[in-house]
Write a protein that holds these residues in place. Structure first.
Motif, PDB file in Angstrom:
ATOM      1  N   MET A 116       4.718  -2.314  22.468  1.00  0.00           N
ATOM      2  CA  MET A 116       5.336  -1.101  23.120  1.00  0.00           C
ATOM      3  C   MET A 116       5.417  -1.693  24.620  1.00  0.00           C
ATOM      4  N   LEU A 117       4.346  -2.733  24.996  1.00  0.00           N
ATOM      5  CA  LEU A 117       3.874  -3.204  26.654  1.00  0.00           C
ATOM      6  C   LEU A 117       5.689  -4.518  26.289  1.00  0.00           C
ATOM      7  N   PHE A 118       5.820  -5.209  25.528  1.00  0.00           N
ATOM      8  CA  PHE A 118       7.016  -6.414  25.522  1.00  0.00           C
ATOM      9  C   PHE A 118       8.162  -5.199  25.725  1.00  0.00           C
ATOM     10  N   TYR A 119       8.389  -4.241  24.512  1.00  0.00           N
ATOM     11  CA  TYR A 119       9.076  -3.417  24.988  1.00  0.00           C
ATOM     12  C   TYR A 119       9.893  -3.145  26.117  1.00  0.00           C
ATOM     13  N   THR A 120       8.838  -2.386  26.411  1.00  0.00           N
ATOM     14  CA  THR A 120       8.672  -2.114  28.296  1.00  0.00           C
ATOM     15  C   THR A 120       8.906  -2.934  29.025  1.00  0.00           C
TER      16      THR A 120
ATOM     17  N   ASP B 144       6.288 -13.617  28.501  1.00  0.00           N
ATOM     18  CA  ASP B 144       5.322 -14.759  28.211  1.00  0.00           C
ATOM     19  C   ASP B 144       4.260 -13.784  27.852  1.00  0.00           C
ATOM     20  N   ALA B 145       3.934 -13.430  29.132  1.00  0.00           N
ATOM     21  CA  ALA B 145       2.472 -12.898  28.889  1.00  0.00           C
ATOM     22  C   ALA B 145       2.673 -11.311  28.726  1.00  0.00           C
ATOM     23  N   ALA B 146       3.600 -10.720  28.462  1.00  0.00           N
ATOM     24  CA  ALA B 146       3.595  -9.357  27.234  1.00  0.00           C
ATOM     25  C   ALA B 146       3.347  -9.461  26.165  1.00  0.00           C
ATOM     26  N   LYS B 147       3.904 -10.800  25.670  1.00  0.00           N
ATOM     27  CA  LYS B 147       4.002 -11.157  24.402  1.00  0.00           C
ATOM     28  C   LYS B 147       2.504 -11.708  24.158  1.00  0.00           C
ATOM     29  N   GLN B 148       1.515 -12.313  24.993  1.00  0.00           N
ATOM     30  CA  GLN B 148       0.156 -12.681  24.861  1.00  0.00           C
ATOM     31  C   GLN B 148      -0.605 -11.434  24.847  1.00  0.00           C
ATOM     32  N   ALA B 149       0.027 -10.929  25.377  1.00  0.00           N
ATOM     33  CA  ALA B 149      -0.541  -9.560  25.007  1.00  0.00           C
ATOM     34  C   ALA B 149      -0.603  -8.891  24.046  1.00  0.00           C
ATOM     35  N   GLU B 150       0.004  -8.527  22.691  1.00  0.00           N
ATOM     36  CA  GLU B 150       0.150  -8.781  21.855  1.00  0.00           C
ATOM     37  C   GLU B 150       0.397  -7.226  21.511  1.00  0.00           C
ATOM     38  N   ASP B 151       1.302  -6.020  22.417  1.00  0.00           N
ATOM     39  CA  ASP B 151       1.103  -5.095  22.175  1.00  0.00           C
ATOM     40  C   ASP B 151       2.829  -5.164  22.986  1.00  0.00           C
TER      41      ASP B 151
ATOM     42  N   CYS C 170      15.920 -17.330  28.004  1.00  0.00           N
ATOM     43  CA  CYS C 170      14.253 -16.085  27.682  1.00  0.00           C
ATOM     44  C   CYS C 170      14.835 -16.352  26.572  1.00  0.00           C
ATOM     45  N   GLU C 171      15.872 -17.511  25.158  1.00  0.00           N
ATOM     46  CA  GLU C 171      16.061 -16.799  24.570  1.00  0.00           C
ATOM     47  C   GLU C 171      14.828 -16.543  23.366  1.00  0.00           C
ATOM     48  N   GLU C 172      13.971 -17.098  22.809  1.00  0.00           N
ATOM     49  CA  GLU C 172      12.712 -16.904  21.765  1.00  0.00           C
ATOM     50  C   GLU C 172      12.448 -15.673  22.787  1.00  0.00           C
ATOM     51  N   HIS C 173      11.906 -14.718  23.474  1.00  0.00           N
ATOM     52  CA  HIS C 173      11.930 -13.956  23.395  1.00  0.00           C
ATOM     53  C   HIS C 173      13.021 -12.819  23.292  1.00  0.00           C
ATOM     54  N   VAL C 174      14.205 -12.716  23.284  1.00  0.00           N
ATOM     55  CA  VAL C 174      15.579 -12.736  22.653  1.00  0.00           C
ATOM     56  C   VAL C 174      15.804 -12.191  20.984  1.00  0.00           C
ATOM     57  N   THR C 175      14.932 -13.501  20.575  1.00  0.00           N
ATOM     58  CA  THR C 175      14.951 -13.374  19.388  1.00  0.00           C
ATOM     59  C   THR C 175      13.571 -12.668  18.659  1.00  0.00           C
ATOM     60  N   PHE C 176      12.917 -12.456  19.137  1.00  0.00           N
ATOM     61  CA  PHE C 176      11.838 -11.780  19.199  1.00  0.00           C
ATOM     62  C   PHE C 176      11.560 -10.477  19.032  1.00  0.00           C
ATOM     63  N   PHE C 177      12.700 -10.101  19.867  1.00  0.00           N
ATOM     64  CA  PHE C 177      12.754  -8.782  20.186  1.00  0.00           C
ATOM     65  C   PHE C 177      14.241  -7.574  19.108  1.00  0.00           C
TER      66      PHE C 177
END
Length: 699
Positions: A649-653, A640-647, A677-684
């Motif tokens: 590469m950070l999200f990927y890491t 969640d925090a990584a997605k909010q950062a709108e970065d 974590c389904e929505e994050h998998v979809t986003f990835f």
């Protein structure tokens, strides 16, 4: 006695002076409110620290038909035409709507005043009685009269002390009455016999001062409060020299009463000093307390002779000098020479004229294109009233006098003295902040010792307020306030300049300008922090942040390290977060930050929350790995925090880190439904494609 001003105790504006000045002017003056007067600038305006208010009260000027009176309690001017038969107009500085009425002409009006709140009008036409008229809706409209009680006494004047209480002052004493408007009568509450030459009233403190004895220099004060009259201790004014004859030697023109710094003073204008060797007049201040005796406390040296007038504005004694058309100001809070009993003061600033003033031309707009007329300052038709009123009867204007603080800055070059002066003034905050900004920048840059003095003076006031606020809160919380109904929350004056004021208006602007050498910039910030610490005021974290940012800008990491090691910068969570964010440019900051959080005995999960809230996602992850808690943390919280950062590469890491953790713990990189974590998998998948997902590794 043949003394002027005529009429009771200077309450009447000398109509003669006004009439002479307005001779040939007929009724003149009309009723149109002029526009706003202008204080004209220009060369003459340079350094003028006194000004007349921009919106004066305009009234019909004094002339043979129109008599003008001023009431000091309500600060109102009365213009009485032909004894009131052709109209009375009452105007005040506060009330913008004039009161107009007519009354029967029963002879020449000697004195006219409303009770407090304009409920009842009192008019004195003879030496023996005062007439009353109700201005209360639904109450009797007929006049009623009260004669003075003392036989053969003459009424010198009267003062309203409340909306229904009035004092008659006669040449043989004072009579205190309650007015009963419904009954159209008065009830005598108290009277006192005493020979009176003249009287003076100070409405702010409800004290009447009577001049007694043959020479007139023994003054007897009386204090009035809710139906009671109390006699304060009488005192003697020291005359300049033993009078030649036994006739009245103290004129009311040389006496004024005013409240200065919350205390009542009697001001005596002594035209010649008692010691023959010193030339020039002086103003002697007698402090008049409620309890105890009146004492001579201050002497203000005028160093000149001639005609003077006194005002009190913003706790400053202003002395106008007619011959030179200049004024000077005195501040009794500033240090003077103390001779064991009295303090001798010189004027604070060099003499200056009141700022030149343009009288607006009244009339229709088409006509007012004429240039405004300059007003004759220090005119002989000016009459001055306490505390801050100046009236020109001949021109039909009433002004309040004002002190301007901006010009003072360039006239008082000693910054310490300037601060002492400014901190006592009502509207001082923005001027003080601009002085602080000035002394930090070219060309006015001050030395560090001067800057330290200024900071200490500001924080001394700030601390006084914080302590008052604290003790008030304690009393309220312990419930003691119920037993003390007089307890009031401390008033925050403009002299209280707190850390956010300094940060917003001075320090952050100063550091952003970057015109000063960085060593000086850091020294200034540390000086302010030192001063706060000296007064035991908790330093706000944003000041430390300013120090750290300045150090980082100039790559002074060694200094930052020392400041932290020696606890020059106090620990706080916001500071720890700031340090964490510096890790990329100064790696040791990470450990310094964690040490600080530990010293603050912050719980580990709280540290993680703090870091995530500051979008320090990687720092949070490193921290949790450092303490070995990374196997149990919630993947969703970090994603969640990584997605909010709108970065991306950070999200990927972060995503890859948790895939690897899943693989290590469960032998499969994918997330279980319980982890949500389904929505994050979809986003990835959307961003990096399905093929980027980690494949399960099998052995």
């Amino acid at each position: 006695t043949g003394r002027e001003p005529p009429g009771p105790a200077g309450d009447e504006v000398p109509a003669a002076a006004g009439a002479a000045a307005a001779a040939g002017g007929g009724g003149g003056g009309g009723e149109e409110e002029g526009g706003e007067g202008r204080a004209s600038g220009g060369a003459e305006g340079g350094g003028c620290y006194l000004a007349l208010c921009a919106r004066p009260v305009h009234f019909e000027k004094a002339n043979p038909v129109n008599c003008v009176f001023f009431d000091e309690a309500n600060k109102q001017v009365f213009a009485v035409r032909s004894g009131g038969a052709t109209g009375v107009v009452v105007k005040g500085l506060e009330d913008r709507n004039p009161i107009s009425f007519r009354m029967e002409d029963k002879g020449e009006v000697k004195c006219i005043k409303f009770s407090l709140g304009n409920k009842i009008l009192a008019v004195q036409r003879t030496l023996k009685s005062v007439d009353f008229l109700n201005f209360i809706p639904d109450s009797p409209q007929l006049e009623y009269t009260q004669e003075c009680k003392t036989k053969n006494a003459n009424i010198l004047g009267f003062c309203w002390t409340s909306s229904t209480e009035i004092v008659f002052i006669t040449d043989q004493g004072i009579e205190f009455y309650q007015v009963l408007p419904e009954k159209r009568s008065l009830k005598l509450l108290k009277n006192q016999s005493i020979n009176v030459n003249w009287y003076m009233y100070c409405p702010e403190s409800s004290v009447i001062l009577l001049s007694t004895t043959v020479l007139g220099n023994v003054l007897q004060p009386f204090y009035f409060k809710s139906g009671t009259m109390s006699k304060l201790s009488k005192f003697e004014i020291e005359l300049p020299a033993a009078p030649k004859s036994s006739k009245l030697s103290l004129s009311e023109r040389d006496i004024a009463m005013a409240t200065i710094y919350g205390q009542l003073y009697v001001l005596y204008l002594r035209h010649h000093s008692r010691t023959s060797n010193s030339t020039g007049a002086e103003v002697v201040l007698y402090h008049l307390p409620r309890e105890g005796s009146c004492k001579k406390t201050h002497i203000l040296k005028l160093n000149r002779t001639g005609k003077f007038a006194l005002n009190v504005v913003d706790n400053l004694v202003v002395v106008h000098h007619q011959d030179t058309e200049t004024s000077v100001i005195f501040d009794i809070k500033l240090k003077g020479e103390f001779d064991g009993s009295t303090t001798i003061h010189q004027f604070v600033l060099p003499p200056r004229s009141i700022q030149p003033y343009q009288i607006p031309v009244a009339g229709p707009a088409s006509v007012t294109s004429q240039a405004p007329v300059p007003c004759k300052l220090y005119s002989s038709s000016w009459i001055v009233f306490q505390p801050d009123i100046i009236i020109s009867a001949s021109e039909g204007y009433l002004w309040s006098l004002q002190v301007k603080l901006e010009p003072v800055v360039n006239l008082l070059l000693d910054k310490g003295k300037l601060m002492d002066f400014l901190l006592q003034r009502k509207e001082c905050k923005m001027v003080i902040l601009s002085v602080c900004s000035q002394m930090l920048s070219e060309p006015e840059r001050g030395s560090l010792s001067v800057i330290a003095t200024v900071f200490d003076k500001l924080n001394h006031e700030y601390k006084k307020y914080l302590e008052a606020e604290q003790s008030y809160t304690m009393v309220v919380e312990t419930g003691l306030s119920r037993s003390n109904p007089l307890l009031k929350r401390p008033v925050r004056t403009q002299a209280v300049i707190d850390q956010s004021d300094m940060y917003t208006h001075v320090l952050s602007v100063f550091t952003e300008k970057k015109e000063a050498p960085h060593k000086f910039t850091i020294a200034v910030l540390m000086e302010y922090i030192r001063s706060l610490n000296q007064f035991q005021i908790a330093v706000q974290h944003y000041l430390y942040e300013l120090v750290i940012k300045t150090l980082v800008q100039h790559n002074l990491f060694y200094m930052l390290h020392q400041f932290l090691q020696y606890h020059v910068l106090s620990d706080s969570k916001p500071l720890a977060c700031l340090l964490l964010s510096l890790e990329s440019i100064y790696p040791p900051a990470h450990q310094l930050s964690l040490d600080m959080l530990k010293r603050l005995s912050t719980a580990n999960d709280e540290i993680v929350e703090v870091l995530l809230s500051k979008h320090q996602v990687l720092a949070a992850l490193r921290f949790i790995r450092g303490i070995g808690g990374h196997d149990s943390i919630s993947a969703r919280k970090f994603l969640d925090a990584a997605k909010q950062a709108e970065d991306e590469m950070l999200f990927y890491t972060i995503f890859r880190f948790f895939e690897q953790r899943n693989q290590r713990l469960r032998g499969n990189p994918s997330f279980t439904p319980g982890e949500h974590c389904e929505e994050h998998v979809t986003f990835f998948k959307q961003v990096f494609g399905e093929q980027a997902l980690m494949k399960p590794t099998t052995f």
